[in-house]
Each structure stands twice: as structure tokens, then as C-alpha cells.
Design a protein around this motif. Structure first.
Motif, PDB file in Angstrom:
ATOM      1  N   GLU A  33       0.846  -1.203   0.000  1.00  0.00           N
ATOM      2  CA  GLU A  33       0.000   0.000   0.000  1.00  0.00           C
ATOM      3  C   GLU A  33       0.882   1.255   0.000  1.00  0.00           C
ATOM      4  O   GLU A  33       1.856   1.314  -0.729  1.00  0.00           O
ATOM      5  N   THR A  92       4.058 -13.557  10.868  1.00  0.00           N
ATOM      6  CA  THR A  92       4.073 -12.226  10.257  1.00  0.00           C
ATOM      7  C   THR A  92       3.556 -11.200  11.270  1.00  0.00           C
ATOM      8  O   THR A  92       2.743 -11.524  12.144  1.00  0.00           O
TER       9      THR A  92
ATOM     10  N   LEU B   6      -6.606 -11.540   9.525  1.00  0.00           N
ATOM     11  CA  LEU B   6      -7.271 -10.583  10.420  1.00  0.00           C
ATOM     12  C   LEU B   6      -7.397  -9.272   9.662  1.00  0.00           C
ATOM     13  O   LEU B   6      -6.394  -8.718   9.208  1.00  0.00           O
ATOM     14  N   MET B   8      -8.740  -5.344   9.770  1.00  0.00           N
ATOM     15  CA  MET B   8      -9.168  -4.274  10.684  1.00  0.00           C
ATOM     16  C   MET B   8      -9.256  -2.915   9.979  1.00  0.00           C
ATOM     17  O   MET B   8      -8.883  -1.884  10.548  1.00  0.00           O
ATOM     18  N   ALA B  16      -6.917  -1.460   3.073  1.00  0.00           N
ATOM     19  CA  ALA B  16      -6.719  -2.709   3.813  1.00  0.00           C
ATOM     20  C   ALA B  16      -7.613  -3.848   3.326  1.00  0.00           C
ATOM     21  O   ALA B  16      -7.159  -4.980   3.155  1.00  0.00           O
ATOM     22  N   SER B  19      -6.448  -5.126  -0.015  1.00  0.00           N
ATOM     23  CA  SER B  19      -5.209  -5.899   0.160  1.00  0.00           C
ATOM     24  C   SER B  19      -5.508  -7.279   0.716  1.00  0.00           C
ATOM     25  O   SER B  19      -4.918  -8.272   0.301  1.00  0.00           O
ATOM     26  N   GLY B 119      -5.080 -17.384  15.819  1.00  0.00           N
ATOM     27  CA  GLY B 119      -3.683 -16.956  15.775  1.00  0.00           C
ATOM     28  C   GLY B 119      -2.744 -18.033  16.286  1.00  0.00           C
ATOM     29  O   GLY B 119      -1.628 -18.188  15.795  1.00  0.00           O
ATOM     30  N   ARG B 124      -0.395 -19.702   9.829  1.00  0.00           N
ATOM     31  CA  ARG B 124      -0.063 -18.298   9.551  1.00  0.00           C
ATOM     32  C   ARG B 124      -1.290 -17.430   9.775  1.00  0.00           C
ATOM     33  O   ARG B 124      -2.371 -17.749   9.275  1.00  0.00           O
ATOM     34  N   LEU B 125      -1.090 -16.330  10.502  1.00  0.00           N
ATOM     35  CA  LEU B 125      -2.134 -15.306  10.628  1.00  0.00           C
ATOM     36  C   LEU B 125      -1.554 -14.016  10.037  1.00  0.00           C
ATOM     37  O   LEU B 125      -0.504 -13.557  10.476  1.00  0.00           O
ATOM     38  N   VAL B 126      -2.221 -13.465   9.038  1.00  0.00           N
ATOM     39  CA  VAL B 126      -1.716 -12.248   8.404  1.00  0.00           C
ATOM     40  C   VAL B 126      -2.734 -11.132   8.618  1.00  0.00           C
ATOM     41  O   VAL B 126      -3.935 -11.298   8.345  1.00  0.00           O
ATOM     42  N   THR B 127      -2.256  -9.995   9.138  1.00  0.00           N
ATOM     43  CA  THR B 127      -3.137  -8.880   9.497  1.00  0.00           C
ATOM     44  C   THR B 127      -3.102  -7.788   8.436  1.00  0.00           C
ATOM     45  O   THR B 127      -2.014  -7.406   7.962  1.00  0.00           O
ATOM     46  N   PHE B 128      -4.260  -7.284   8.075  1.00  0.00           N
ATOM     47  CA  PHE B 128      -4.372  -6.096   7.234  1.00  0.00           C
ATOM     48  C   PHE B 128      -5.198  -5.071   8.007  1.00  0.00           C
ATOM     49  O   PHE B 128      -6.276  -5.385   8.510  1.00  0.00           O
ATOM     50  N   ALA B 129      -4.681  -3.851   8.118  1.00  0.00           N
ATOM     51  CA  ALA B 129      -5.368  -2.847   8.933  1.00  0.00           C
ATOM     52  C   ALA B 129      -5.189  -1.474   8.328  1.00  0.00           C
ATOM     53  O   ALA B 129      -4.311  -1.246   7.507  1.00  0.00           O
ATOM     54  N   SER B 130      -6.056  -0.555   8.750  1.00  0.00           N
ATOM     55  CA  SER B 130      -5.986   0.792   8.193  1.00  0.00           C
ATOM     56  C   SER B 130      -4.993   1.644   8.941  1.00  0.00           C
ATOM     57  O   SER B 130      -4.747   1.450  10.087  1.00  0.00           O
TER      58      SER B 130
ATOM     59  N   LEU C 121       2.352 -15.600  19.252  1.00  0.00           N
ATOM     60  CA  LEU C 121       1.449 -14.762  18.465  1.00  0.00           C
ATOM     61  C   LEU C 121       1.652 -13.305  18.880  1.00  0.00           C
ATOM     62  O   LEU C 121       1.662 -12.995  20.071  1.00  0.00           O
TER      63      LEU C 121
END
Lengths: 96, 130, 125
Positions: A33, A92, B6, B8, B16, B19, B119, B124-130, C121
């Protein structure tokens, strides 16, 4: 090895600084981004400590007209490469 | 591998959600299992059943529904974050005395404990957030 | 003997926002409390603006919105006792341990990287 994901421009807040301070010597960092602004030659010095471990997402460079303007020390990956990076990393972390 | 996402960020407010959807499709295309997308913070707006973006824009809510229909991806919405923001299914709406409802299947309202479990239990936990 | 591959903690929640301005801090703390309520070993790291969440003397907002001070005071009840602050942020805001509501450990960048590495985590808010 962990993958850190940054979606904020270096000029916007402290996400880059925080990501860098949480990285160990093997960790990698992926710019997505607005984070891809960090791949510009004028910005990339901020990532000098992690040379060779800095990546940027092609889609987001292209969408912003930054593809080709990025520094050659940044490794460009497509979204498939993004998934590969997450496969290779044990965990990650996202910085936003 | 077993993945979870995840999310947010509110749809159409920032990138986000785009993505996350792009990443979700790529995870599945590489043959991984995407177990759950968990919606928290402003990400809960992705579950708004009345979302009506202009036709020349990607429809994010439908994008999530397609992932569920084609790949069985669970779409879990944090109930506390959702209720505060006016997002609720028919059952919660009647419990709160509301005449309409704003969330429907395949989105499911669930507790935040689910996020911690995901989690710790997914690869794998991948986070996308603003 | 500690196995180098096995993380010490289950969940590290990194809080990077101050109280009141956004819900990031509150919703991050909620994730930590839920983790602890489910019996997980939880640690908190306050980074950047997040260190301001620990200031003494916070109050409710003008409309009576609760803020996060009372939640922080409940952490001990949830057995969340591993609290860390980013040294650089403490310096930037001119804060000392005595300004804070709770006992914390102050970490430099190297120690932060190690803490992040030691948890199974990590959620950033």
C-alpha cells in the motif's frame, strides 16, 4: 525468521521506525500500500540496516506509478511472492 | 498450510480490505487452506449486507461471500466490535429491539476469543489494517 | 533449559495508540483480556504514542466515554503482569516510570526485537 508488513509511508507516523526496531537480524520487511513509497531512492536510506531483506509489492508500486522509480536494492514481489514470503516466515507482523 | 486473515480496516475507506481480499485469493491459488477471515475494529463494516458500491468498483462484500461459497472460508465478525457499529444479524437485532438487520450468513458474529485461537492454531495469521 | 525454538509466551499485544482519540487502544486491550481469560500467557508492549495509555490521572471523556485507565487497572486481575514500554517513546514524551499507573519494564530496540521473537502470536494495534 519473521515477515514484517508495513503499509504506511515513511513520512506518515512511526510505523516504519517501529517495524525496524522489532526486527531481528534475519527478519524481512515487505512494503505494501502506501508503504511502497519507502522504496523510492530518496527514502530507501531509512532501511539501510536491513539491506537485502527489504521487499515491495509490485501491484502497489504499479498502481502508484512508482514501478521503475524504485531503488534497485528493493526486491519487488508480486502477490504470489507475498504469499511465498509468508510461507517462508514462521510468523508475520503488520505495522500500520 | 492453514492460513487465517485478520482484517481491521473499513471497506472503501482505505486499502486494507482490498489488500486482504487480494492476498486471500493468492493464498488459495497457491493451494493453501484459508480457514477464516476474522473482521475486527472497523473491519467489521466488510460484513454490511447493504453495501452498494458503484458498479465500476470492486464489490468487497461479495468478494468475501464468494470466498466462502467457493472455498469454505469462514467469515467471522467480532460481535462486540460489530454491535457498537450498528452491525448485527437478525437474532441480535431482535434481541436489541431493532427492526432491520445488517449482517447475514455467511458472515457469522463470534467472540474475540476466536481470534486468539486462530492466531495460535493456524500456521499463519496475516493482518491487514488501516 | 530453554528451548531456543519455543516461544516463552502465547500472546504479545503491541499497543501503539494513546487513549480516547481512537478505539485502537481499547480494542487492543480487549484482545489481550480475552486471551488472558482463555488461559493464555499474555504480555503487553506499549510503543510510540501507546506509552501515554499508562499515564496517571486519566479521566472519562466529555460524553462520559470510559477511556482505558480502568481497564489497565484490571490487568492484574487477569494475570497480565508482563508489561513493557518502548524506551525511545518514554524519552520522546519525557516520561519516567513514576509517571505511570503500573510497573513496567523499559526496553531498547534490541530488547523489543527479542520480546517479539519470544511470543507465539503477536498482534499489533
Amino acid at each position: 525468521m519473521k515477515l514484517h508488513i508495513v503499509n504506511r509511508a515513511p513520512d506518515a507516523g512511526r510505523a516504519v521506525e517501529q517495524a525496524l526496531s522489532a526486527m531481528t537480524a534475519e527478519d524481512r520487511l515487505l512494503l505494501i500500500e502506501d508503504g511502497v513509497q519507502g522504496a523510492l531512492p530518496s527514502q530507501v536510506d531509512g532501511f539501510a540496516d536491513i539491506e537485502g531483506r527489504l521487499y515491495a509489492l509490485r501491484d502497489d508500486l504499479e498502481a502508484r506509478g512508482l514501478m521503475g522509480r524504485h531503488d534497485e536494492r528493493v526486491k519487488v514481489v508480486d502477490v504470489d511472492g507475498f504469499v511465498t514470503l509468508t510461507e517462508q516466515a514462521e510468523r508475520t507482523l503488520s505495522w500500520y | 498450510m492453514r492460513y487465517a486473515i485478520l482484517l481491521m480496516g473499513a471497506p472503501y475507506s482505505d486499502q486494507a480490505s482490498h489488500s486482504a481480499l487480494r492476498f486471500a485469493r493468492a493464498v488459495l491459488a497457491r493451494g493453501h487452506q484459508l480457514e477464516t477471515v476474522f473482521f475486527y475494529h472497523d473491519g467489521v463494516y466488510n460484513a454490511a449486507r447493504l453495501a452498494a458500491p458503484p458498479q465500476d468498483e470492486p464489490h468487497l462484500v461479495d468478494g468475501w461471500i464468494t470466498l466462502n461459497a467457493e472455498h469454505g472460508v469462514a467469515l467471522q465478525v467480532c460481535i462486540a466490535a460489530a454491535l457498537r457499529r450498528g452491525l448485527m444479524d437478525e437474532r441480535e437485532a431482535s434481541r436489541h429491539g431493532k427492526s432491520g438487520y445488517s449482517v447475514e450468513a455467511p458472515f457469522e458474529l463470534t467472540g474475540l476469543g476466536q481470534l486468539v485461537d486462530l492466531g495460535l492454531n493456524c500456521d499463519r495469521l496475516v493482518t491487514f489494517a488501516s | 533449559m530453554r528451548d531456543e525454538q519455543t516461544p516463552d509466551g502465547d500472546l504479545l499485544v503491541i499497543l501503539r495508540h494513546g487513549p480516547h482519540g481512537t478505539s485502537w487502544l481499547r480494542e487492543g486491550l480487549d484482545a489481550a483480556l480475552v486471551g488472558a481469560a482463555f488461559g493464555r500467557e499474555v504480555a503487553l508492549l506499549f510503543m510510540g504514542e501507546g506509552v501515554l495509555a499508562l499515564l496517571e490521572g486519566q479521566g472519562p471523556g466529555a460524553l462520559g466515554q470510559k477511556g482505558t485507565g480502568p481497564t489497565l487497572e484490571m490487568l492484574e486481575m487477569y494475570d497480565i503482569e508482563a508489561l513493557y514500554v518502548e524506551g525511545r517513546a518514554m524519552e520522546r514524551y519525557g516520561l519516567e516510570q513514576q509517571d505511570l499507573l503500573l510497573e513496567t519494564r523499559c526496553l531498547d530496540a534490541a530488547a523489543i526485537a527479542e520480546l517479539v521473537d519470544r511470543n507465539a502470536l503477536v498482534l499489533t494495534f
